[in-house]
Design a protein around this motif. Structure first.
Motif, PDB file in Angstrom:
ATOM      1  N   PRO A  55       0.949  -1.158   0.178  1.00 58.51           N
ATOM      2  CA  PRO A  55       0.232   0.034  -0.305  1.00 58.51           C
ATOM      3  C   PRO A  55       0.837   1.212   0.040  1.00 58.51           C
ATOM      4  N   ASP A  56       0.135   2.352  -0.411  1.00 57.48           N
ATOM      5  CA  ASP A  56       1.089   3.584  -0.674  1.00 57.48           C
ATOM      6  C   ASP A  56       0.951   4.201   0.785  1.00 57.48           C
ATOM      7  N   GLU A  57      -0.322   4.064   1.245  1.00 55.68           N
ATOM      8  CA  GLU A  57      -0.595   4.511   2.867  1.00 55.68           C
ATOM      9  C   GLU A  57      -1.278   3.492   3.537  1.00 55.68           C
ATOM     10  N   GLY A  58      -1.547   3.861   4.634  1.00 54.49           N
ATOM     11  CA  GLY A  58      -2.323   2.782   5.716  1.00 54.49           C
ATOM     12  C   GLY A  58      -1.477   1.848   6.174  1.00 54.49           C
ATOM     13  N   GLU A  59      -2.021   0.861   6.944  1.00 54.55           N
ATOM     14  CA  GLU A  59      -1.641  -0.171   7.786  1.00 54.55           C
ATOM     15  C   GLU A  59      -2.283  -1.384   7.981  1.00 54.55           C
ATOM     16  N   GLY A  60      -1.872  -2.437   8.370  1.00 54.94           N
ATOM     17  CA  GLY A  60      -2.703  -3.489   8.708  1.00 54.94           C
ATOM     18  C   GLY A  60      -1.958  -5.029   9.048  1.00 54.94           C
ATOM     19  N   ARG A  61      -2.634  -5.743   9.528  1.00 51.62           N
ATOM     20  CA  ARG A  61      -2.197  -7.000   9.731  1.00 51.62           C
ATOM     21  C   ARG A  61      -2.958  -8.092   9.226  1.00 51.62           C
ATOM     22  N   VAL A  62      -2.450  -9.176   8.612  1.00 56.48           N
ATOM     23  CA  VAL A  62      -3.181 -10.333   8.055  1.00 56.48           C
ATOM     24  C   VAL A  62      -2.683 -11.569   8.879  1.00 56.48           C
ATOM     25  N   LEU A  63      -3.596 -12.358   9.768  1.00 57.95           N
ATOM     26  CA  LEU A  63      -2.951 -13.550  10.227  1.00 57.95           C
ATOM     27  C   LEU A  63      -1.836 -13.338  11.300  1.00 57.95           C
ATOM     28  N   GLY A  64      -1.766 -11.828  11.711  1.00 59.32           N
ATOM     29  CA  GLY A  64      -0.846 -11.478  12.587  1.00 59.32           C
ATOM     30  C   GLY A  64       0.493 -10.906  11.955  1.00 59.32           C
ATOM     31  N   TYR A  65       0.529 -10.888  10.625  1.00 54.45           N
ATOM     32  CA  TYR A  65       1.689 -10.262   9.923  1.00 54.45           C
ATOM     33  C   TYR A  65       1.492  -8.939   9.577  1.00 54.45           C
ATOM     34  N   ASP A  66       2.500  -8.105   9.644  1.00 55.48           N
ATOM     35  CA  ASP A  66       2.208  -6.666   9.083  1.00 55.48           C
ATOM     36  C   ASP A  66       2.337  -6.938   7.555  1.00 55.48           C
ATOM     37  N   ILE A  67       1.274  -6.223   6.918  1.00 51.07           N
ATOM     38  CA  ILE A  67       1.185  -6.332   5.461  1.00 51.07           C
ATOM     39  C   ILE A  67       2.354  -5.507   4.837  1.00 51.07           C
ATOM     40  N   ARG A  68       3.015  -4.609   5.419  1.00 53.57           N
ATOM     41  CA  ARG A  68       4.090  -3.991   4.756  1.00 53.57           C
ATOM     42  C   ARG A  68       5.606  -4.548   4.713  1.00 53.57           C
ATOM     43  N   THR A  69       5.747  -5.240   6.008  1.00 47.96           N
ATOM     44  CA  THR A  69       6.978  -5.831   6.270  1.00 47.96           C
ATOM     45  C   THR A  69       7.168  -7.450   6.129  1.00 47.96           C
ATOM     46  N   GLN A  70       6.037  -8.014   6.223  1.00 45.23           N
ATOM     47  CA  GLN A  70       6.119  -9.329   6.385  1.00 45.23           C
ATOM     48  C   GLN A  70       5.172 -10.373   4.982  1.00 45.23           C
ATOM     49  N   GLY A  71       5.295  -9.654   4.002  1.00 46.72           N
ATOM     50  CA  GLY A  71       4.385 -10.294   2.927  1.00 46.72           C
ATOM     51  C   GLY A  71       4.683 -11.622   2.761  1.00 46.72           C
ATOM     52  N   LEU A  72       5.917 -11.905   2.493  1.00 47.97           N
ATOM     53  CA  LEU A  72       6.279 -13.392   2.485  1.00 47.97           C
ATOM     54  C   LEU A  72       5.644 -14.159   3.519  1.00 47.97           C
TER      55      LEU A  72
END
Length: 305
Positions: A55-72
């Motif tokens: 994302p260009d802006e915003g934040e979030g977590r999917v299954l406890g993982y950060d969508i910006r830094t833990q995509g893998l």
């Protein structure tokens, strides 16, 4: 606990904002529907959530993982079923699943493939080329590939497009079975009967999230009045009602006419006036999810225009 929790997601392509400040939550074990017109940003939002886009802006977590830094890490625990059939059509069902199993590093591969074939009822067709499958069987193969690595979250992007009603129902029975065992599902769809099978729905229109809740809550909050006109000259009634006060939607259904609007008093007055002129009978009816869907579309502006 939330499997998906995102806040203020923005995704741009050039000067166009495709996802515009989207915030939503999906609980663990929930089947969540994602509704919206073509080009509304559903696919882009799903790709951000599963780590394929940043994302260009915003934040979030999917299954406890950060969508910006833990995509893998997200990708390893998500099953993503795309809109289009994306398997090798000159390989068999078994060969396609073997390829997918190797991508996920499943060991032993043969056991994972055999178990998945049996689980999805594909064993009898294991040697059939993927390109020769009907739409329903292609869908089943795609679902098999999505769940063979035992993901915690399924992201399904219009998974039943072009599939006959029987195959669609069997697919949804399978999804509910998986959800009852704890799997979380986010599914985008244009079919209102499918949306009504979701625990909760989220409506996005041209990048903006307009409504979230159960089907009953979304219909209630839309605060629409629906009238049905029958008998008499409904063709003339439709022509007269067009543009009248309180009338937002006019739709023929067989020998009846559905008229929908936000301003109840104005709508009732217009319907009464036309009924007297055309000899039609009018009655109240329950507002449907499709009525709400069309209303949202009519109120939205295409962000790509």
């Amino acid at each position: 606990m939330y499997a998906i929790e995102v806040n203020g997601l923005i995704k741009r392509f050039g000067e166009k904002t495709v996802v515009d400040t989207v915030s939503m939550q999906v609980a663990e074990g929930e089947i969540s529907g994602f509704l919206g017109p073509n080009g509304s940003g559903k696919t882009t939002t799903i790709r951000v959530m599963c780590g394929l886009l940043t994302p260009d802006e915003g934040e979030g977590r999917v299954l406890g993982y950060d969508i910006r830094t833990q995509g893998l890490s997200i990708k390893r625990e998500v099953g993503y079923m795309t809109q289009k059939f994306s398997f090798y059509e000159d390989l068999s069902i078994e060969e396609n699943l073997t390829f997918v199993a190797r991508l996920y590093g499943l060991d032993p591969v043969s056991t994972a493939v055999t178990d998945t074939l049996e689980d999805l009822g594909l064993s009898s067709r294991r040697k059939q080329l993927a390109g020769t499958l009907s739409g329903g069987w292609k869908q089943r193969l795609a679902l098999a590939a999505c769940i063979m690595h035992k993901p915690k979250l399924l992201l399904l992007d219009e998974p039943t497009a072009g599939v006959d009603p029987k195959a669609r129902r069997e697919f949804w029975d399978e999804i509910h079975l998986r959800a009852s065992a704890g799997l979380t599902v986010l599914v985008s769809t244009h079919y209102m009967d499918e949306a009504e099978r979701c625990h909760r729905i989220h409506y996005i229109s041209y990048g903006k999230l307009l409504a979230s809740g159960t089907v009953a809550e979304v219909i209630r909050d839309a605060a629409l009045t629906t009238m049905v006109l029958e008998g008499g000259d409904i063709t003339k009634a439709a022509r007269l009602l067009t543009g009248m006060a309180g009338v937002d939607q006019i739709a023929p259904f067989g020998l009846s006419l559905h008229v929908v609007g936000r301003e109840k008093a104005q709508l009732l007055a217009s319907v009464k006036e036309v009924a007297e002129k055309t000899g039609v009978n009018s009655r109240h009816d329950a507002t449907s999810l499709e009525d709400v869907f069309i209303q949202f579309m009519g109120q939205s502006t295409d962000n790509m225009a």
